[in-house]
Design a protein around this motif. Sequence first.
Motif, short mmCIF file in Angstrom:
data_model
loop_
_atom_site.label_atom_id
_atom_site.label_comp_id
_atom_site.label_asym_id
_atom_site.label_seq_id
_atom_site.Cartn_x
_atom_site.Cartn_y
_atom_site.Cartn_z
N THR A 83 0.83 -1.20 0.00
CA THR A 83 0.00 0.00 0.00
C THR A 83 0.87 1.26 0.00
O THR A 83 1.91 1.31 0.66
N TRP A 84 0.40 2.27 -0.75
CA TRP A 84 1.00 3.59 -0.68
C TRP A 84 0.27 4.42 0.38
O TRP A 84 -0.95 4.45 0.41
N PHE A 85 1.06 5.06 1.26
CA PHE A 85 0.48 5.90 2.29
C PHE A 85 0.93 7.34 2.14
O PHE A 85 2.10 7.61 1.82
N ASP A 86 -0.01 8.25 2.39
CA ASP A 86 0.31 9.66 2.60
C ASP A 86 0.50 9.81 4.10
O ASP A 86 -0.44 9.66 4.88
N VAL A 87 1.73 10.08 4.53
CA VAL A 87 2.09 10.08 5.95
C VAL A 87 2.28 11.51 6.44
O VAL A 87 2.97 12.31 5.78
N ARG A 88 1.69 11.82 7.59
CA ARG A 88 1.88 13.13 8.22
C ARG A 88 2.22 12.88 9.69
O ARG A 88 1.45 12.23 10.41
N ALA A 89 3.38 13.37 10.10
CA ALA A 89 3.86 13.15 11.47
C ALA A 89 4.03 14.50 12.18
O ALA A 89 4.69 15.41 11.65
N PHE A 90 3.46 14.58 13.41
CA PHE A 90 3.47 15.83 14.16
C PHE A 90 4.20 15.61 15.49
O PHE A 90 3.71 14.85 16.35
N PRO A 91 5.37 16.21 15.69
CA PRO A 91 6.15 15.98 16.91
C PRO A 91 5.77 16.96 18.03
O PRO A 91 5.24 18.04 17.78
N ASP A 92 6.05 16.54 19.27
CA ASP A 92 6.05 17.46 20.42
C ASP A 92 7.10 16.94 21.40
O ASP A 92 7.79 15.95 21.12
N ASP A 93 7.22 17.59 22.52
CA ASP A 93 8.26 17.20 23.47
C ASP A 93 8.08 15.79 23.99
O ASP A 93 9.05 15.12 24.40
N ASP A 94 6.83 15.29 24.00
CA ASP A 94 6.56 13.97 24.58
C ASP A 94 6.64 12.83 23.57
O ASP A 94 6.66 11.66 23.95
N GLY A 95 6.67 13.15 22.27
CA GLY A 95 6.72 12.08 21.29
C GLY A 95 6.22 12.51 19.93
O GLY A 95 6.42 13.66 19.51
N LEU A 96 5.51 11.59 19.23
CA LEU A 96 5.14 11.82 17.83
C LEU A 96 3.74 11.25 17.57
O LEU A 96 3.42 10.14 17.99
N SER A 97 2.90 12.02 16.86
CA SER A 97 1.59 11.55 16.42
C SER A 97 1.63 11.36 14.92
O SER A 97 2.05 12.27 14.19
N VAL A 98 1.19 10.19 14.45
CA VAL A 98 1.34 9.83 13.03
C VAL A 98 -0.03 9.49 12.43
O VAL A 98 -0.78 8.68 13.00
#
Length: 506
Positions: free
Chosen positions: A102-117
């Motif tokens: 599968t092809w994914f469009d990935v968006r990752a948002f970091p903060d001090d506590d970790g990463l939301s994907v």
Amino acid sequence: MSGPPRGSNSERDLQTVLDRMADGFFALDADWTVTYANDAGRRILRSAMSDEVVGADGSVEGRHLWDAIPGSAETQFHDEYHRAMATQEPVSFDSYYEPLGTWFDVRAFPDDDGLSVYLRDVSERRELERRQRESLRAIQRLYAVSSDHDRTFEEKVDAILTLGCEYLDVPNGFLTRIDDGRQRVEVSHADHPLLQVGETCPLDEAYCKRTIERDALLTVVDASDEGWEGDEAYETFGLETYIGGQVEVEGEQYGTLCFAATTPRGEPFTDTQRTFVELLTRWVSYELERQRAAERLERERNRLDEFASVVSHDLRNPLTTARGRLDLLADDCDSEHIEPVERSLSRMETLVDDLLTLAREGDAVDDPCPVDLVAVATDAWETTDTQRGTLRTAADEFEILADEARLRQLFENLFRNGVEHGGSDAALTVGALPDGDGFYVADDGPGIPEDERDRVFETGYTTTADGTGFGLNIVSEIADAHGWAIRVVESEAGGARFEVTGVEQA
């Protein structure tokens, strides 16, 4: 959000929303441990993780992302997630996920506590883009083949069959000719033994029988599943995949252009693929029509050459003999019959010259050269029997692209026409049209009635007893050979004005 949403009502509401999402979502802490995944995200991570690290209930929370997924350190996901954490800036990218294909469009948002994907499945979009690129390349290659004047018709068809097989992902492409109830393969790019050039079969045993019964393309993607078993064509060729259309030449059936495979396709032909095959069938029809027209033109040219040879030899020789005898007779006696005979011989010679000119003026001018319009007109006037007429040029310099010899013939015939109708003291003018699109020849004769102006360029049209009816037809042929247009209007002096347009300046 780097941990599981829990506690407050708003966090539980957020978890409900995330769980209902069709897109994947998961959260990581600063140590790359999975702290939360919605259903879609959990399914994606499970497919990549080693079986022994996935919980008995299918959970992935609490697992170290990179340790749990073999080979993940060499992926784009690893590099982009680390870049986001290092820069504390969001990242977005498209990447292919091998475990799911599968092809994914990935968006990752970091903060001090970790990463939301967030991961959105864009496989359909990527597949559409791939097909669009393939279609564009196929069209570009088709244009290159069709515009290659160095290839024969058979070479061009072989090239487009090869192109079609590659584009449609089938091994067999072929052009057939249908005649007297039989199909014959004319051109082939195929590995099927019965689809080679020269192979024939009764039309009842060919897929083409159904193809020519339809106005649209015939498409088959799984013949055995579509009821073809027991059909004579299926039993003979065993084709599971087929797409083909009719080829017509000048409104009459010629045959078919087809692509096929002995294995099922598995999916329908797309609208773009169907349109491409329709385009190929129309191109082949056009090429066959052009080829047939060229053959007719060649036969006509050969007949004209033969006619010109007969006229030149079989008519000129007797005329030359008659002219010599008449000169001898004029030396021996002073008969009142000599002058009428001489006029008749002159008319015959003019008629022969005009016929030869018509026979040889049909070819298009392919390589025009810069010529001085005024200079050519002046030379033509000096070599034309214009009696005591006068020529005025209304342009100092006007260079155009033309075949100089044929342009001279055009002027000679227009000058002769002007003097014949305007009398021995006729005054003619040559000049450029105001917009520079061409030139004109005007006279001060009696003019041409408006209701006859469309007929003056027809073969045989004349208003004088000794006219051949070929002069202005020759003018029209020369103009056509250059790609020009010619018309006649009234001149300022009330005579005829011939305007030639579509002329390219040098």
